[in-house]
Design an enzyme around this catalytic site. Sequence first.
Site, PDB file in Angstrom:
ATOM      1  CB  CYS A  94      -0.339   0.207   1.025  1.00 48.05           C
ATOM      2  SG  CYS A  94      -1.740  -1.697   1.545  1.00 48.05           S
ATOM      3  NE  ARG A 106       5.017   2.291  -0.435  1.00 47.25           N
ATOM      4  CZ  ARG A 106       5.581   2.063   0.412  1.00 47.25           C
ATOM      5  NH1 ARG A 106       6.632   2.563  -0.454  1.00 47.25           N
ATOM      6  NH2 ARG A 106       5.181   1.124   1.189  1.00 47.25           N
ATOM      7  CD1 TRP A 164      -0.284  -5.500  -4.410  1.00 41.46           C
ATOM      8  CD2 TRP A 164       0.458  -6.178  -2.140  1.00 41.46           C
ATOM      9  NE1 TRP A 164       0.376  -6.428  -4.458  1.00 41.46           N
ATOM     10  CE2 TRP A 164       0.643  -7.706  -3.084  1.00 41.46           C
ATOM     11  CE3 TRP A 164       0.880  -7.108  -0.905  1.00 41.46           C
ATOM     12  CZ2 TRP A 164       1.142  -8.207  -3.018  1.00 41.46           C
ATOM     13  CZ3 TRP A 164       1.242  -8.021  -0.372  1.00 41.46           C
ATOM     14  CH2 TRP A 164       1.929  -8.520  -1.810  1.00 41.46           C
ATOM     15  CG  ASN A 213       1.963   0.357   3.716  1.00 39.22           C
ATOM     16  OD1 ASN A 213       1.569  -0.941   3.341  1.00 39.22           O
ATOM     17  ND2 ASN A 213       3.450   0.578   3.966  1.00 39.22           N
ATOM     18  N   GLY A 214       0.398  -1.818   6.009  1.00 45.30           N
ATOM     19  CA  GLY A 214       0.388  -2.436   7.096  1.00 45.30           C
ATOM     20  C   GLY A 214      -0.214  -3.567   7.255  1.00 45.30           C
ATOM     21  CD  GLU A 244      17.560 -10.884 -10.142  1.00 43.60           C
ATOM     22  OE1 GLU A 244      17.291 -11.749  -9.847  1.00 43.60           O
ATOM     23  OE2 GLU A 244      16.693 -10.366 -10.636  1.00 43.60           O
ATOM     24  CE  LYS A 254      14.037  -9.249 -12.164  1.00 43.47           C
ATOM     25  NZ  LYS A 254      14.705  -9.181 -10.969  1.00 43.47           N
ATOM     26  CD  GLU A 297      10.201 -10.121 -10.567  1.00 35.24           C
ATOM     27  OE1 GLU A 297       9.839  -8.917 -10.007  1.00 35.24           O
ATOM     28  OE2 GLU A 297      11.152  -9.734 -10.855  1.00 35.24           O
ATOM     29  CG  HIS A 349      19.839 -36.154 -10.716  1.00 37.18           C
ATOM     30  ND1 HIS A 349      20.811 -37.844 -10.920  1.00 37.18           N
ATOM     31  CD2 HIS A 349      21.575 -35.082 -10.108  1.00 37.18           C
ATOM     32  CE1 HIS A 349      22.559 -37.158 -10.623  1.00 37.18           C
ATOM     33  NE2 HIS A 349      22.612 -36.369 -10.806  1.00 37.18           N
ATOM     34  CE  LYS A 374      11.585  -1.177  -6.740  1.00 40.12           C
ATOM     35  NZ  LYS A 374      12.418  -2.372  -7.464  1.00 40.12           N
TER      36      LYS A 374
HETATM   37  C1  F6R Z   1      12.129  -8.954  -8.467  1.00 44.87           C
HETATM   38  C2  F6R Z   1      12.243  -8.414  -6.776  1.00 44.87           C
HETATM   39  C3  F6R Z   1      12.028  -8.811  -5.122  1.00 44.87           C
HETATM   40  C4  F6R Z   1      12.572  -8.257  -4.748  1.00 44.87           C
HETATM   41  C5  F6R Z   1      12.183  -9.151  -3.261  1.00 44.87           C
HETATM   42  C6  F6R Z   1      13.274  -8.353  -1.966  1.00 44.87           C
HETATM   43  O1  F6R Z   1      12.157  -8.597  -9.174  1.00 44.87           O
HETATM   44  O2  F6R Z   1      12.015  -6.789  -7.253  1.00 44.87           O
HETATM   45  O3  F6R Z   1      11.822  -9.930  -5.421  1.00 44.87           O
HETATM   46  O4  F6R Z   1      14.608  -8.568  -4.431  1.00 44.87           O
HETATM   47  O5  F6R Z   1      11.433  -8.033  -2.707  1.00 44.87           O
HETATM   48  O6  F6R Z   1      13.063  -6.662  -2.177  1.00 44.87           O
HETATM   49  P1  F6R Z   1      13.877  -6.246  -1.046  1.00 44.87           P
HETATM   50  O7  F6R Z   1      15.122  -5.876  -1.810  1.00 44.87           O
HETATM   51  O8  F6R Z   1      13.243  -4.578  -1.288  1.00 44.87           O
HETATM   52  O9  F6R Z   1      14.490  -5.506  -0.139  1.00 44.87           O
END
Ligand code: F6R
Length: 608
Positions: A2, A27, A75, A100-101, A481, A485, A488, A504, A603
């Site tokens: 949020c 976010r 969110w 938020n929370g 990674e 990417k 997502e 395996h 985010k």
């Molecule tokens: C993927 C992504 C997430 C963050 C994860 C941790 O692209 O951005 O997997 O890496 O949510 O977030 P932070 O780095 O803010 O702790």
Amino acid sequence: MCGIVGYVGNRDCSEVLVSALRKLEYRGYDSAGIAVFESGKINIKKAQGRLDDLEDKMKYEGKPCGNVGIGHTRWATHGVPSEINSHPHRGGDKVTIVHNGIIENYKELKEMLIKNGRTFVSETDTEVVAQLLDFNYDGDPVGALRKTLSQVEGSFALGVLFADREGEIYAVRRESPLIVGVAEGESFIASDVPAIIQYTKKYYLLEHDEIAHLTSDGVSFCDLNGKHISKELKVADWSQDAAEKGGYDHYMIKEIHEQPTSVKTTVTPRISDGMPSLDECGITVDYLKKVKQIHIVACGTAMHAGMVGKYIIEKLAKVPVIVDIASEFRYREPLIHKDDLVIIISQSGETADSLAAMRLAKSMGAKTLAIVNAKGSSIAREADMLIYTHAGPEIAVASTKAYMVQISVMYLLCFELAFAKGYITDGECCRLTDALCEIPALIDDTIDTTNDLCHEIAEKLIDADSLLYIGRGLDYALSMEGSLKLKEISYIHSEAYAAGELKHGTISLITEGMPVIAVATQTSLYDKTVSNIKEVKARGAMVILVCDEKAEVGADVADHIIRVPKTLEMLMPMTAIVPLQLLAYYTSVLRGNDVDKPRNLAKSVTVE
Ligand code: F6R
């Protein structure tokens, strides 16, 4: 997660709130709403969906007219995304809030309030706080907030309007982030700096259980006992431009292009006489000599940066490294010793699991080192030692430049640790550091030389049901990674596998035409990876090979080859990650997805 905003001043509040919320879109959210004082009453408008949906609704129904109000992007956590569940929430006649929370004890509180005759319209934990605050309010805002905060458990940042206090906003936080912006004749609240930077760069960081009181004449702060607090005014060093797209179609591609600068700004100030120097961050050679074991704890992409850290530190500095997912670490009773170093990596510095993991490590007597991008964030403030990454604001939900600077810091730390432990001489350390300093130019080259090819190859991926990423060693860490990417933002299923592990079990998934992205940049492992590639190729896979510019690739190995500039074997992740980011980006674009705001994602994950 949020986003919260609030405004008191002379401007059109609805406009300020919506434009500030737009800056928090990164976010992630599924509904939005605002509440504005209008002729002595609080007028609320909310809509499920995007801010455009809220604006459309306000065009049709009329927007609230006034100069004081609060706004929110939601969110969903408790209750489906819907107009009724979206914020702001009224708590009765007296109180309207945004939150938020997560309120952990909301069920008990709701039962208590129902017994006292209260009725609820939404499924949210937020409405429970609104009702509780309203229930506790007898004309004294601080008293009501104090009482309410003593009853609620969990994490929250709240923006509050009291109906009988037109022209005022109250705000309070516990765990979840909140800042208070100030300018001549106006003040703001926001979950993050980009929301207010178009209006002011001056802001205060609200601390745990502090209450802010905002009017157009200024802001004041007090603790839960009403005792005045003086706070340090901060000035944001981000330009508004940095928080906007700068001519690119999406933030993600802009941020991919910003990587060379981000690495430069992160690495250069940490080099002295050619050697890595992290003294200013509280990390000295003397301290590093004593480190016996390292834990790296993080989530998602940040955890993948930790995987790169593990491979390089164990190889060069010979210190054992355990990489943990923060949500596992915090509940698995990890074995932490006093001489252990626990490194928390986080872009936002607010990730709930990473923060909790750090607190756990501290409580067990370990030293904690935070590698964080967001200045003044909770993780940054609570760690024993701190290395800021200087990526600037990362707006796209899919992390690119933050990952790149996280691994840059892993290299600096690894070189200094290897030197401290006596595994490399100062000459060798300088040579490695020089090679790291050349990386920004190589990233630039990689973007230039692989961009169009990745775009073309992405066209071949868009109809795939599933993909595999394979690699060995550092290439396996990169594959993780790359796979994250892609999935997502493209919504195509993919998995990363250690290339040698395929036979395996997983190799049974390979069918004719299935895309396999093979990362083979580690010269010492190249032949082994090629054997694994041939195994999938023989079973019909369409192989996309990422290798260095000099690699000798047999005619029968790959359908498409993406070559990246060659550097030291251990630094190859810094160039090789670029095409993996670009492949994900273009696949998402070609599938018509919302690249910067992928569905269901946020985010900054400030809830568990
Ligand atoms: C993927 C992504 C997430 C963050 C994860 C941790 O692209 O951005 O997997 O890496 O949510 O977030 P932070 O780095 O803010 O702790």
